[in-house]
Design a protein around this motif. Sequence first.
Motif, PDB file in Angstrom:
ATOM      1  N   GLN A   7       0.826  -1.205   0.000  1.00  0.00           N
ATOM      2  CA  GLN A   7       0.000   0.000   0.000  1.00  0.00           C
ATOM      3  C   GLN A   7       0.862   1.257   0.000  1.00  0.00           C
ATOM      4  N   GLN A   8       1.916   1.226   0.767  1.00  0.00           N
ATOM      5  CA  GLN A   8       2.826   2.374   0.807  1.00  0.00           C
ATOM      6  C   GLN A   8       3.474   2.600  -0.560  1.00  0.00           C
ATOM      7  N   ALA A   9       3.813   1.492  -1.245  1.00  0.00           N
ATOM      8  CA  ALA A   9       4.411   1.619  -2.576  1.00  0.00           C
ATOM      9  C   ALA A   9       3.437   2.290  -3.540  1.00  0.00           C
ATOM     10  N   LEU A  10       2.169   1.923  -3.466  1.00  0.00           N
ATOM     11  CA  LEU A  10       1.167   2.574  -4.312  1.00  0.00           C
ATOM     12  C   LEU A  10       1.063   4.061  -3.997  1.00  0.00           C
ATOM     13  N   LEU A  11       1.102   4.396  -2.715  1.00  0.00           N
ATOM     14  CA  LEU A  11       1.042   5.797  -2.305  1.00  0.00           C
ATOM     15  C   LEU A  11       2.267   6.554  -2.811  1.00  0.00           C
ATOM     16  N   ASN A  12       3.381   5.872  -2.905  1.00  0.00           N
ATOM     17  CA  ASN A  12       4.622   6.495  -3.369  1.00  0.00           C
ATOM     18  C   ASN A  12       4.725   6.553  -4.888  1.00  0.00           C
ATOM     19  N   GLY A  13       3.733   6.011  -5.586  1.00  0.00           N
ATOM     20  CA  GLY A  13       3.727   6.156  -7.045  1.00  0.00           C
ATOM     21  C   GLY A  13       4.180   4.946  -7.816  1.00  0.00           C
ATOM     22  N   ALA A  14       4.236   3.760  -7.197  1.00  0.00           N
ATOM     23  CA  ALA A  14       4.731   2.562  -7.884  1.00  0.00           C
ATOM     24  C   ALA A  14       3.896   2.206  -9.106  1.00  0.00           C
ATOM     25  N   LYS A  15       2.622   2.554  -9.091  1.00  0.00           N
ATOM     26  CA  LYS A  15       1.765   2.276 -10.245  1.00  0.00           C
ATOM     27  C   LYS A  15       1.225   3.562 -10.870  1.00  0.00           C
ATOM     28  N   GLY A  16       2.002   4.617 -10.775  1.00  0.00           N
ATOM     29  CA  GLY A  16       1.649   5.842 -11.459  1.00  0.00           C
ATOM     30  C   GLY A  16       1.021   6.888 -10.554  1.00  0.00           C
ATOM     31  N   PRO A  17       1.009   8.120 -11.033  1.00  0.00           N
ATOM     32  CA  PRO A  17       0.508   9.234 -10.220  1.00  0.00           C
ATOM     33  C   PRO A  17      -0.982   9.171  -9.938  1.00  0.00           C
ATOM     34  N   ALA A  18      -1.767   8.642 -10.869  1.00  0.00           N
ATOM     35  CA  ALA A  18      -3.213   8.575 -10.637  1.00  0.00           C
ATOM     36  C   ALA A  18      -3.528   7.608  -9.499  1.00  0.00           C
ATOM     37  N   MET A  19      -2.887   6.438  -9.507  1.00  0.00           N
ATOM     38  CA  MET A  19      -3.110   5.482  -8.420  1.00  0.00           C
ATOM     39  C   MET A  19      -2.634   6.060  -7.096  1.00  0.00           C
ATOM     40  N   ALA A  20      -1.528   6.796  -7.120  1.00  0.00           N
ATOM     41  CA  ALA A  20      -1.024   7.423  -5.899  1.00  0.00           C
ATOM     42  C   ALA A  20      -2.061   8.391  -5.324  1.00  0.00           C
ATOM     43  N   LYS A  21      -2.729   9.147  -6.201  1.00  0.00           N
ATOM     44  CA  LYS A  21      -3.771  10.075  -5.745  1.00  0.00           C
ATOM     45  C   LYS A  21      -4.957   9.317  -5.160  1.00  0.00           C
ATOM     46  N   VAL A  22      -5.302   8.200  -5.789  1.00  0.00           N
ATOM     47  CA  VAL A  22      -6.406   7.375  -5.277  1.00  0.00           C
ATOM     48  C   VAL A  22      -6.106   6.917  -3.857  1.00  0.00           C
ATOM     49  N   VAL A  23      -4.908   6.376  -3.651  1.00  0.00           N
ATOM     50  CA  VAL A  23      -4.541   5.863  -2.330  1.00  0.00           C
ATOM     51  C   VAL A  23      -4.441   7.002  -1.324  1.00  0.00           C
ATOM     52  N   LYS A  24      -3.886   8.136  -1.728  1.00  0.00           N
ATOM     53  CA  LYS A  24      -3.785   9.280  -0.826  1.00  0.00           C
ATOM     54  C   LYS A  24      -5.180   9.729  -0.372  1.00  0.00           C
ATOM     55  N   THR A  25      -6.127   9.721  -1.302  1.00  0.00           N
ATOM     56  CA  THR A  25      -7.497  10.108  -0.964  1.00  0.00           C
ATOM     57  C   THR A  25      -8.098   9.148   0.053  1.00  0.00           C
ATOM     58  N   LEU A  26      -7.889   7.848  -0.165  1.00  0.00           N
ATOM     59  CA  LEU A  26      -8.420   6.854   0.768  1.00  0.00           C
ATOM     60  C   LEU A  26      -7.774   6.983   2.143  1.00  0.00           C
ATOM     61  N   VAL A  27      -6.481   7.292   2.174  1.00  0.00           N
ATOM     62  CA  VAL A  27      -5.788   7.487   3.458  1.00  0.00           C
ATOM     63  C   VAL A  27      -6.380   8.688   4.189  1.00  0.00           C
ATOM     64  N   MET A  28      -6.548   9.787   3.485  1.00  0.00           N
ATOM     65  CA  MET A  28      -7.105  10.989   4.111  1.00  0.00           C
ATOM     66  C   MET A  28      -8.535  10.735   4.584  1.00  0.00           C
ATOM     67  N   TYR A  29      -9.289  10.019   3.790  1.00  0.00           N
ATOM     68  CA  TYR A  29     -10.672   9.672   4.150  1.00  0.00           C
ATOM     69  C   TYR A  29     -10.689   8.835   5.430  1.00  0.00           C
ATOM     70  N   GLY A  30      -9.846   7.813   5.481  1.00  0.00           N
ATOM     71  CA  GLY A  30      -9.790   6.963   6.659  1.00  0.00           C
ATOM     72  C   GLY A  30      -9.344   7.709   7.901  1.00  0.00           C
ATOM     73  N   GLU A  31      -8.360   8.598   7.748  1.00  0.00           N
ATOM     74  CA  GLU A  31      -7.862   9.338   8.899  1.00  0.00           C
ATOM     75  C   GLU A  31      -8.924  10.264   9.481  1.00  0.00           C
ATOM     76  N   CYS A  32      -9.830  10.754   8.636  1.00  0.00           N
ATOM     77  CA  CYS A  32     -10.932  11.592   9.130  1.00  0.00           C
ATOM     78  C   CYS A  32     -11.784  10.841  10.145  1.00  0.00           C
ATOM     79  N   PHE A  33     -11.863   9.513   9.990  1.00  0.00           N
ATOM     80  CA  PHE A  33     -12.718   8.703  10.848  1.00  0.00           C
ATOM     81  C   PHE A  33     -11.913   7.831  11.822  1.00  0.00           C
ATOM     82  N   GLY A  34     -10.626   8.131  11.956  1.00  0.00           N
ATOM     83  CA  GLY A  34      -9.821   7.420  12.941  1.00  0.00           C
ATOM     84  C   GLY A  34      -9.402   6.025  12.540  1.00  0.00           C
ATOM     85  N   ALA A  35      -9.467   5.694  11.239  1.00  0.00           N
ATOM     86  CA  ALA A  35      -9.049   4.355  10.803  1.00  0.00           C
ATOM     87  C   ALA A  35      -7.546   4.188  10.979  1.00  0.00           C
ATOM     88  N   GLU A  36      -7.138   3.012  11.418  1.00  0.00           N
ATOM     89  CA  GLU A  36      -5.715   2.748  11.642  1.00  0.00           C
ATOM     90  C   GLU A  36      -5.090   1.904  10.543  1.00  0.00           C
TER      91      GLU A  36
END
Length: 425
Positions: A7-36
């Motif tokens: 997951q960290q590799a995807l966030l770092n761009g291993a599968k391109g910038p669009a996928m990195a944005k997708v994962v970053k969005t999901l991380v930010m979404y989860g952090e809003c609700f306290g997901a670990e």
Amino acid sequence: MNLTSQQQALLNGAKGPAMAKVVKTLVMYGECFGAERMVPVTGANGHLVTSFGLSMLGPVYDLMDELLEDGALSGQSFSVDPRPLDPAVPANPLQKLLFKIMYSKQGDYEAQLRSMGLLDSDAFTCTCYQPEVGNRPRRGDILSWAESSAVVFANSVLGARCNRNSGIIEMFGSIAGFVPEFGLLTDEGRKATWIIEVDCKRKPEAQVLGSAIGMKVMEDVPYIKGLDRWLGRELTPDTQDYLKDMGAASASNGAVGLYHVDGITPEAVEQGEQLIAPDAQIYRIDDAELERIRSSYPIMWKNPGARPKLAFIGCPHLSSAQLAHWADAICDGLCASGNCRVQVPTVLTAAPSVADAFRKTVAYRRLSTTGTVVSSICPLMYTNNPLCGSMPIITNSNKLRTYSASRYYTDDEVLAYVTTGKPIK
């Protein structure tokens, strides 16, 4: 957020910038609700709530292009909510012109959906879990959905796990293959903080009961007692249809994403009152309370005494059994009233696969002579403009009533209007 190395590799761009944005969005979404952490999406197929090609949704189409160009495709095939258009549904020339302008991007958007991984060319329905559609989750599946009526059905009746996500976020979960773990994905989040005691003398209207529950508990989880008196203790097709409509009303009149029904829904059968959290609040519903709830609905027609110009039956879409029931009821009601055709233009809505199967039956041939339209349109999208939205429309759907100026009537009352042209006295 604790990410795996993949997951960290995807966030770092291993599968391109669009996928990195997708994962970053999901991380930010989860952090809003306290997901670990993230958990894998295990449902066979996804579902996307955004089905309409509104011209004003330019950012959505730009986003889809960016994802497609960078190869950030859905890891699942997916169904989509109903289309907003159907030429068979009654509309005057000016309304049709407005539809054409409003949904001018429909064709282009559907092409994007097909490229992204649309389940099939007709996978457009809010009841994607119907057996005929091919997107029915299994018990325990983790989903990334947003359609409120589908989420509450999957969680409650099927025992899958899904949060009430927003549009597009749901697609990101399907693209990444994982979603943040919080809320209704956790054991604790599925505990009931309300006990609903149904103490009625007659079987409650599913739509009004769901409305009462939703407006009281809002986004909390209710544990409903007393329904087995009418529904029995098996999840028969009829019971599932009742719970489908009750749940849709609770999700739209409130924000319910999960309910438990004592002795009926899977988790309630397995765990019983262990699902009830300590200090749960109690809400007793009797016939008087349901009447109070219904009488509180505002009448939003310009002329409250106007003759209805359209009746929508099926929001969410009807099951095959409900479609057959309404066909028989309308035909029999017309015969009893001495009429050959519906007295109010009437539209029955169902998933394309459900509607197609129904059109091959004798019941459909009988119904087609009455002027009734069988469609897979989204009634909400039909009413989502000033010309159609101002029409005096009647419906048996509390969801449609909530999101439009349509007027709610019970099944029996709608049937009387449609077959006689007059309300029940």
